[in-house]
Design an enzyme around this catalytic site. Structure first.
Site: not given
Lengths: 393, 368
Positions: A363, A230, A115, A147, A112
């Site tokens: 958060e 996810e 990020s 990953s 994926q």
């Protein structure tokens, strides 16, 4: 086609035509996919039968009893959990037929590419560019925390296609071929000493428009499907008491009385209670799902497990005393799986630090619970309706 | 595995109890009553216990009760907790009733326990176990002597004793029933932290007593265990009310030109609290179900529920107070009723720490 008895018959027919004892693993899995018994809630022809999601348990039980090979969902977790539902929801017929079967069978591993160094929790701030060039898109940028990138054949990728639009609106979703010469995968060594993740550099990578998922500029919406899937980590499995990390510490406590202190005992019991309550909360959620009334508990499960794993593994290192000063091996390795159980306390302690960051930071998840479950108002946003190119970076 | 959900019947029961409490037990009324010398709302009790038949939920039908279970009683307690209702439900319909059930099933006392169970089930008689509210299941019992067929001595911290018709009194290893309306029994109210579950001193001066069982320890333990297990449902009700009310308030209250509930610092605290309340629900349901089904895991389930629920209920009330700002410190805002009940509950039937110690033995994680 949702009848349990009929599913059992179909499964037995599969087993009769392809006896697990004499059939090669991949051949069996392909036959299972073609029989619609891979994920029964998927449509016919795509590994499913359009049945209820819950009906899968019937098939799995039959296959397990017959000793059939499974498709190792851990190794192919990203493809199975994230790419597949997104392809199913937004892919063309051609894309579905091309990608889903090898994905499920495990012939093709997925990763994926979401990020970025400058866009983690604020994922929509991403800066990897995709520029249209004829029938292709040309992609340039850098991704991180990927990953399986070194094992993957395909990636799901989001990239910016319109810098003049506000950040959520100028993103498009693609399937990227990881064998393309412009894709450079470099291991990213972590605090555990291992390189479980990668950095991925994309330089003039050409992606055919046929590998776009969803409309141009619609990538944020498509990515939501991926991200929702996810975080759905609570499946049908029942966890026994002391089934998680607390069980490892409890076992040590029982077997090594010389390590016990009163302070550690207080903390152990507090965490034992919290782990057991988390387990019961998961069990309650499971019962709600089975009863057809999913509750909001799922939104908080990952938060709870992350904090617990960190506190329990921290306690474990202290419990080990002098042994807690040691570490099994700092040699750089590239594990295929994250395995907490088979490792030493130092590894568990360090790796658990990632639990509150990966898959959505605690958060951000607290914000989600506050806004979506409790209905609290969102904070005022300064990035709304501002073109991405004009945002501070 | 326990059934951790609510049945349709339990949901209907909840709706009925909540409806009644909405009408009859608002915070202002609870507050006014708490300051009077009659802290219990006996009119409300009459409706709950008599008309709705809730006092007899745990009593088998053959003894005049409803033949329901701890699961239903737990749902009632969730609602009573939400309203901080000043009724002796936990003390009479749960703890005293469970204690008597243990006497009755032991076959001791010549039908005395059975008769009392029938009376308690109607709600017309209020029974209270004369053991200090702070005492945990299994802790040693002290205080009263039995001489010449009568009781002598004094006990303190007895919850709801001021409203009780009958006291179940452990003395010299046995358990006795004592009518409060007789010479030789004096019930003196103490000034309690929680005004809605008032404590009293009880003294006996040659008080006449009827034997319930020669083995008080087992019966009292059963009563206190049920109290500890189902108290978690009351704590769930308190915590839920605090969370819901605080979320509502922080959405409406504006400071710095925006609702205070939009500030991340507050949102995270409330989201964290929600997570803990969700955990209390699972633990409380597990404990109620374990008692209802007579599970071998009931001791663990009860100790687990108290270990977890007690601190969460206190925290919920403390967070509610803080996030209400100055208004939370006032006498007229009901959050202090919740805080006082939650804090008193955290000591009732043993503290969380006591229950964790009990768990350590039960699950073989022994102290050094």
């Amino acid at each position: 086609m949702t009848d349990a008895a009929e599913l059992v018959i179909r499964t037995q027919e599969l087993l009769a035509a392809h006896p697990p004892a004499t059939t090669e693993r991949t051949d069996f899995l392909k036959a299972r996919f073609d029989a619609g018994l891979a994920w029964v809630h998927y449509p016919e022809g795509l590994g499913g039968l359009g049945a209820a999601r819950s009906a899968q348990a019937v098939v799995d039980a039959e296959l397990e009893a017959a000793g059939a090979p499974d498709n190792d969902p851990r190794r192919i977790g990203i493809g199975l959990g994230m790419a597949a539902p997104t392809i199913l929801g937004y892919g063309t017929e051609e894309q579905k037929r091309r990608f889903l079967r090898p994905l499920w069978v495990g012939e093709e591993v997925w990763c994926q590419l979401f990020s970025e160094p400058g866009a983690g929790s604020d994922l929509a701030a991403l800066g990897t560019r995709a520029v249209r060039d004829g029938d292709d898109w040309v992609v340039n940028g850098q991704k991180v925390w990927t990953s399986s990138a070194h094992l993957a054949r395909w990636a799901i990728l989001i990239a910016r296609t319109d810098p003049d639009a506000p950040k959520h609106r100028g993103i498009t979703y693609f399937v990227c071929d990881m064998t393309d010469p412009g894709v450079d995968v470099r291991p990213l060594r972590q605090i555990t000493g291992e390189a479980e993740f990668n950095e991925v550099f994309l330089t003039d990578v050409r992606i055919p428009d046929a590998h776009r998922l969803g409309e141009v500029g619609d990538g944020w919406k498509v990515a939501q499907t991926t991200l929702m899937n996810e975080r759905v980590s609570i499946g049908g499995a029942r966890i026994p008491r002391e089934g998680g990390m607390i069980g490892i510490v409890a076992k040590t406590w029982r077997e090594r009385p010389e390590l016990r202190t009163h302070d550690l005992h207080q903390r152990l019991m507090k965490l034992w209670v919290e782990a057991e309550v988390a387990r019961l909360t998961g069990e309650r959620l499971r019962q709600q799902l089975v009863a057809g009334h999913p509750g909001p508990e799922g939104s908080g499960m990952k938060l709870g497990f992350a904090r617990l794993n960190q506190e329990i593994s921290g306690l474990e290192v202290e419990l080990m005393g002098e042994e807690g000063l040691l570490y099994e091996d700092w040699t750089m390795r590239r594990p295929e799986l994250v395995d907490f159980v088979g490792r030493d306390p130092g590894y568990r302690y360090l790796r658990a630090k990632g639990n509150s960051i990966e898959g959505g930071t605690s958060e951000v998840l607290l914000n989600i619970v506050a806004e979506r479950v409790l209905g609290l108002p969102s904070e005022p946003r300064t990035d709304k309706d501002v073109a991405w190119k004009d945002l501070a970076r | 595995m326990s059934d951790l959900l609510y049945t349709q019947e339990e949901d209907a029961l909840r709706a009925a109890v909540r409806g009644l409490l909405d009408d009859r037990c608002d915070a202002a009324a609870v507050l006014a009553r708490a300051e009077s010398d009659r802290p219990h709302d006996l009119e409300l009790w009459k409706t709950l216990a008599g008309e709705m038949g809730l006092a007899g939920l745990l009593v088998p039908e053959r003894l005049g009760g409803q033949g329901a279970s701890h699961r239903e009683a737990a749902v009632v307690l969730e609602e009573l907790g939400r309203a901080v209702a000043p009724v002796p439900y936990l003390t009479s319909a749960v703890v005293a009733t469970q204690t008597l059930l243990a006497c009755e099933s032991a076959g001791a006392g010549g039908g005395e326990a059975a008769e009392l169970l029938g009376a308690l089930a109607t709600g017309r008689v209020i029974g209270v176990l004369a053991v200090g509210l702070a005492v945990a299941p299994g802790a040693p019992l002290t205080g009263v002597r039995h001489e010449d067929g009568a009781l002598h001595g004094e006990l303190t911290g007895i919850a709801d004793a001021t409203g009780a018709d009958v006291l179940l009194v452990p003395a010299d290893g046995a358990l006795y029933a004592v009518d409060t309306a007789q010479d030789g029994v004096t019930v003196t109210p103490q000034v309690s932290l929680d005004l809605t579950r008032p404590l009293a001193t009880v003294s006996f001066d040659a008080a006449r007593a009827r034997l319930l069982t020669p083995d008080a320890a087992a019966a009292v333990r059963a009563g206190l265990r049920a109290g500890a297990a189902l108290l978690a449902s009351e704590q769930l009700g308190i915590a839920e009310w605090c969370l819901t009310e605080t979320v509502r308030y922080t959405k409406e209250r504006h400071q710095f030109n925006r609702p205070v509930g939009s500030f991340q610092a507050l949102k995270h605290r409330l989201a964290q609290l929600w997570l803990e309340v969700v955990g209390v629900r699972a633990a409380a349901r597990n404990a109620a179900d374990a008692l209802a089904t007579g599970s071998a895991d009931a001791d663990v389930a009860a100790a687990l529920a108290q270990s977890y629920a007690a601190p969460v209920a206190v925290r919920a009330a403390e967070e509610a107070l803080q996030l209400h700002g100055g208004i939370g410190m006032t006498w007229e805002h009901p959050v202090h009723l919740c805080l006082k009940r939650a804090k008193a509950d955290s000591i009732a039937f043993g503290t969380a720490g006591r229950h964790r110690e009990a768990l350590a033995e039960l699950v073989d994680l022994r102290a050094p």
